[in-house]
Design an enzyme around this catalytic site. Sequence first.
Site, PDB file in Angstrom:
ATOM      1  N   ASN A  62      -7.263   1.434   3.380  1.00 54.21           N
ATOM      2  CA  ASN A  62      -7.776   2.810   3.441  1.00 54.21           C
ATOM      3  C   ASN A  62      -8.399   3.146   4.793  1.00 54.21           C
ATOM      4  OD1 ASN A  62      -7.136   2.932   0.702  1.00 54.21           O
ATOM      5  ND2 ASN A  62      -9.209   2.396   0.058  1.00 54.21           N
ATOM      6  N   VAL A  68       5.629  -9.253  -0.431  1.00 55.89           N
ATOM      7  CA  VAL A  68       4.634  -8.523  -1.218  1.00 55.89           C
ATOM      8  C   VAL A  68       4.979  -7.039  -1.175  1.00 55.89           C
ATOM      9  CG1 VAL A  68       2.185  -7.926  -1.427  1.00 55.89           C
ATOM     10  CG2 VAL A  68       2.852 -10.236  -0.729  1.00 55.89           C
ATOM     11  N   ALA A 122      -0.584  -7.261   1.959  1.00 59.31           N
ATOM     12  CA  ALA A 122       0.439  -6.235   1.723  1.00 59.31           C
ATOM     13  C   ALA A 122       1.524  -6.276   2.793  1.00 59.31           C
ATOM     14  CB  ALA A 122      -0.211  -4.852   1.678  1.00 59.31           C
ATOM     15  N   HIS A 145     -14.541  -2.017  -9.995  1.00 62.70           N
ATOM     16  CA  HIS A 145     -13.231  -1.916  -9.343  1.00 62.70           C
ATOM     17  C   HIS A 145     -12.146  -2.550 -10.201  1.00 62.70           C
ATOM     18  CE1 HIS A 145     -10.084  -2.707  -6.291  1.00 62.70           C
ATOM     19  NE2 HIS A 145     -10.591  -1.666  -5.652  1.00 62.70           N
ATOM     20  N   ASP A 172      -9.279  -9.713  -8.744  1.00 60.31           N
ATOM     21  CA  ASP A 172     -10.206  -8.650  -8.365  1.00 60.31           C
ATOM     22  C   ASP A 172     -11.644  -9.100  -8.607  1.00 60.31           C
ATOM     23  OD1 ASP A 172     -11.312  -5.745  -8.253  1.00 60.31           O
ATOM     24  OD2 ASP A 172      -9.156  -5.480  -7.967  1.00 60.31           O
ATOM     25  N   SER A 185      -6.058   1.084  -3.533  1.00 55.84           N
ATOM     26  CA  SER A 185      -6.287   0.119  -4.618  1.00 55.84           C
ATOM     27  C   SER A 185      -5.748   0.646  -5.941  1.00 55.84           C
ATOM     28  CB  SER A 185      -7.785  -0.161  -4.776  1.00 55.84           C
ATOM     29  OG  SER A 185      -8.261  -1.046  -3.806  1.00 55.84           O
TER      30      SER A 185
END
Length: 537
Positions: free
Chosen positions: A307, A322, A317, A218, A187, A369
């Site tokens: 999003n 994953v 993803a 974040h 991150d 997230s």
Amino acid sequence: MRVLKLISQILVFIAFVYLAKQMFTLDEIKLINTKNVSNESFSHDLIMKENLLSGASNKTKEHASYLSLITNQIIDAGSDILLSIGKPNHLDMNFTQSSFGFEMIDYLEPLRTIRVRVDDPVSFARFLADNGEEFEFEQNVPLKLPTMPEQRILEAEEPFLGHSMNWLGAQNDRRESGHGIKVAILDTGIEINHESLYGLNYSEVSLLDDGVDVGVGHGTGIASIIAGQTDEFLGLAPSSEVLSVKVLNSDGVGDSFTIAKGIVLAVDQGADIINLSLGGFSSSSTMDQAIRYAKSKDVLLVSAVGNDGTEGVLYPARHKDVIAVSSVDAKSRVSSFASYGPEVDLAAPGVGIVTAWEDNHFVEFSGTSIATAFVTGALAHELSKSPSQNKNGAIEALYNNLDEAEKPGKDIWAGRGVVNLRRLEQRNTPGIVDAAVIGYYFDSSNLSSSGTIPFQVTVQNQGTAWIQSMRLKINYKGLEKNFRLGNMSAGESRSETLYFDSDSPDKTLSISSELSLLGQKDLFPKNNVRKSSLILP
């Protein structure tokens, strides 16, 4: 700079004209590219553009094809390119030769991948032509934090605020949860001095050269959900060891090579789970290799679906190896901002989550997230609780104890369902009776029709005991409908279909549903009632 680029393009054009006069034909050459164009269509495009060429030697064909990468703007001066070395014996090649037209920036040995910056596009194209069978190349595509959901969308969602852990059914006494498990967070970095993280078993590696310590909110929020340390802000796995790998800059932007390098580093440093609350629209063969590397070492990867509120799960993803995480609000409704698709595996809280942030602040964090962090924390908890259980067993246990979302079965919005830690914890405890009203499902293809529209009300046995008999009472549009349900096994769902008149001028549909068990006591009666007001199109 523009003059040099123009001269380069003129030289390439002259080369093509010369080859055209020789009446050569260019065979199909498949190349890796990341401009959302498949190899096949890109190769066909090259053939169509160079259909005047015929009879050339293989080497001439290769030079022509790779030079066309420049005219198609696949390669330019300053391009950030990844070269995958096909054979180990080519690792000894001297990549510092200026005649190759590029500068080597970095090398990822386990993946046999080199990151280069193109200085001379023509020389680089010639290098590819001379070594095309030994290397595959692709652009170093950007990956970043998912787009923040718009405030107008969040206003229609029910926030969790400070109740997300209770909503999930997390136990209050969980300080030892996560013991023996190492979680890597790839991150922005983490503010380790945040009050909620005091005492965290923590290490950090930065793969960036920016030397910047701002913009770490974040990553700090993600860490606080997974391993928050204080009684007031206790994470799901507070005893886990956290490895922070900084792969995103202060703007939340990174690239496929750096993130692949972070995955390899985390695996090599003993991570059990890697949290990837980031993504992009373009896939990457280098990232694919890193994911395979992690899988070969039995390391779990968990990532956010995105999003954007549209069909199309972000990468990584959407990779099959994953775990892809979507978001729900406090009413267990899939968030309207969450991206969707068949790759979605499950959903977790993602609206108005109170988390840590940089500068010792706390904020309301919304998005897939933070939902990803809940799944990572749940897996760390499960692995520490059952150390003899393998990673696939932990995933299976989590999946088998999810709550249904609005639509029964696996769907493109919530995948297999919504995380329920209480069910996960109690799955081996016999005799738990727990019936729940899940929600309401409207097929979007029916909503545009006039007349009578069907919808479904779904209930689920979320306990471990058989439910012998229960009554479902539903009130809507001045009507009351009663159903008798029975013989439901643990985890089983049932749906009842009802109808309403879509031609009514009142576009608000208020529904109240209530379950009553007959001859059994429900240990968690709170989820026996569901009241909703829906705005129809």
